[in-house]
Design an enzyme around this catalytic site. Sequence first.
Site, short mmCIF file in Angstrom:
data_model
loop_
_atom_site.label_atom_id
_atom_site.label_comp_id
_atom_site.label_asym_id
_atom_site.label_seq_id
_atom_site.Cartn_x
_atom_site.Cartn_y
_atom_site.Cartn_z
N SER A 157 -27.30 -48.18 1.07
CA SER A 157 -26.06 -48.47 1.42
C SER A 157 -24.99 -48.61 0.70
O SER A 157 -25.09 -49.20 -0.46
CB SER A 157 -26.20 -48.92 2.86
OG SER A 157 -24.97 -49.22 3.55
N TYR A 170 -27.94 -57.66 7.58
CA TYR A 170 -27.91 -56.44 6.00
C TYR A 170 -27.20 -56.26 5.22
O TYR A 170 -27.98 -55.73 4.24
CB TYR A 170 -27.39 -55.17 7.45
CG TYR A 170 -27.05 -53.79 7.26
CD1 TYR A 170 -28.51 -53.04 7.50
CD2 TYR A 170 -26.68 -52.89 6.24
CE1 TYR A 170 -28.29 -51.55 7.46
CE2 TYR A 170 -26.09 -51.68 6.05
CZ TYR A 170 -27.21 -51.33 6.47
OH TYR A 170 -27.54 -49.74 6.47
P1 NAD Z 1 -32.03 -44.52 12.37
O1 NAD Z 1 -32.12 -45.52 13.83
O2 NAD Z 1 -31.81 -43.23 12.67
O3 NAD Z 1 -33.73 -44.57 11.57
C1 NAD Z 1 -34.25 -45.79 11.82
C2 NAD Z 1 -35.97 -45.27 11.30
O4 NAD Z 1 -36.39 -46.41 10.86
C3 NAD Z 1 -36.54 -44.64 12.61
O5 NAD Z 1 -37.16 -43.69 12.42
C4 NAD Z 1 -37.42 -46.09 13.29
O6 NAD Z 1 -38.51 -45.54 13.89
C5 NAD Z 1 -38.04 -46.29 11.95
N1 NAD Z 1 -37.54 -47.67 11.72
C6 NAD Z 1 -37.43 -48.87 12.76
N2 NAD Z 1 -38.24 -50.05 12.19
C7 NAD Z 1 -39.97 -50.04 11.57
C8 NAD Z 1 -39.91 -50.17 11.62
N3 NAD Z 1 -40.50 -51.84 11.98
N4 NAD Z 1 -41.77 -50.26 11.08
C9 NAD Z 1 -41.82 -48.16 10.91
N5 NAD Z 1 -40.04 -47.79 10.86
C10 NAD Z 1 -38.96 -48.40 11.17
O7 NAD Z 1 -31.18 -44.86 11.49
P2 NAD Z 1 -31.30 -44.00 9.42
O8 NAD Z 1 -29.10 -44.25 10.36
O9 NAD Z 1 -31.15 -42.52 9.73
O10 NAD Z 1 -31.07 -45.32 8.99
C11 NAD Z 1 -31.62 -44.78 7.82
C12 NAD Z 1 -31.51 -45.48 6.85
O11 NAD Z 1 -30.39 -45.55 6.04
C13 NAD Z 1 -31.58 -47.29 6.54
O12 NAD Z 1 -32.16 -47.65 5.81
C14 NAD Z 1 -30.04 -47.15 7.00
O13 NAD Z 1 -30.04 -48.34 6.67
C15 NAD Z 1 -29.64 -47.27 6.04
N6 NAD Z 1 -28.21 -46.83 5.99
C16 NAD Z 1 -27.56 -45.94 6.97
C17 NAD Z 1 -26.18 -45.19 7.22
C18 NAD Z 1 -26.04 -44.80 8.81
O14 NAD Z 1 -25.11 -44.66 8.69
N7 NAD Z 1 -26.09 -44.05 9.68
C19 NAD Z 1 -25.37 -45.96 6.63
C20 NAD Z 1 -26.02 -46.60 5.47
C21 NAD Z 1 -27.48 -46.32 5.51
#
Ligand code: NAD
Length: 275
Positions: A157, A170
């Site tokens: 991130s 986080y």
């Molecule tokens: P999201 O909530 O859409 O997806 C999260 C995924 O993780 C889902 O498939 C969920 O089922 C899975 N998950 C959660 N807990 C779990 C567990 N205990 N075991 C197995 N699977 C689990 O989120 P996203 O925005 O797509 O985020 C994905 C990654 O990207 C994360 O690591 C997040 O920190 C990172 N990220 C997201 C953003 C953003 O703005 N969305 C920005 C920077 C980084």
Amino acid sequence: MDGTAPNSNNNSRQDELAGKTAIVTGSTSGIGLGIARAFASAGMNVILNGFGDPQEIERIRRTFESEFHVTAAHSPADMSRPDEIGAMVEDARRIFGSVDVLVNNAGIQHVEAIETFPPAKWDAIIAINLSSAFHGIRAVVPGMKERRWGRIINIASAHALVASLFKSAYVAAKHGLLGLTKTIALETAEHGITANAICPGYVLTPLVEKQIPETAKARGITEDEVIRDVLLHAQPTRQFVTTEQLCALSVFLCTRAAASITGAALPVEGGWTAQ
Ligand code: NAD
């Protein structure tokens, strides 16, 4: 793990990635789902992972197979459980013969001031956003070393590089994930393996949608103000990053052209960390 035997992927694609196998953790939603789909469209077999409605996950799995002529499986492994992570990697090896690419993407968020931040949330965020990557990498590296080829992509991130208010767990987990990435890159550098961290800014996924009301509460502002004055304010482009942009970079990192990129923090955050 649900899945059928691997097909030979003998379609017309001669892409260099065709036939490789990737695990993408947290790929039932958001960024992970996008990356898994991009990999499948490049001819890679994929192991989906994550929670959700089993019928919807099965629909996604079948769509990958019919649309892209690859094999897709789903592992329900809980990324907070080291034993389940080990079993997921073992199952993947049994079904596909190897794990060539590991994307550590599963993640959760909680936004609250440190004084009241629930310890259980701290523990869960460190386990899912950081320790799961350690357990997964530890399990896949021996096979990658044997085959002298591997790609480890950690979805970190912008918060691996800078902090924001009320995100103690986080930010700590993502800074840790970047440190882990660099260390693994050094340990695998002479083995044909790369390890990199992609550092996205805000992408409008369920993870961000959930934190809008939490941030509004923590900062005492409206949800519209959160979007304008907190989320998009962080990014000089004033635009959300898109899943497609992260997918393109993930696929590129798997190619030969990216073989010398390792140990890198790759920001895709609209200029956020340039400020
Ligand atoms: P999201 O909530 O859409 O997806 C999260 C995924 O993780 C889902 O498939 C969920 O089922 C899975 N998950 C959660 N807990 C779990 C567990 N205990 N075991 C197995 N699977 C689990 O989120 P996203 O925005 O797509 O985020 C994905 C990654 O990207 C994360 O690591 C997040 O920190 C990172 N990220 C997201 C953003 C953003 O703005 N969305 C920005 C920077 C980084």
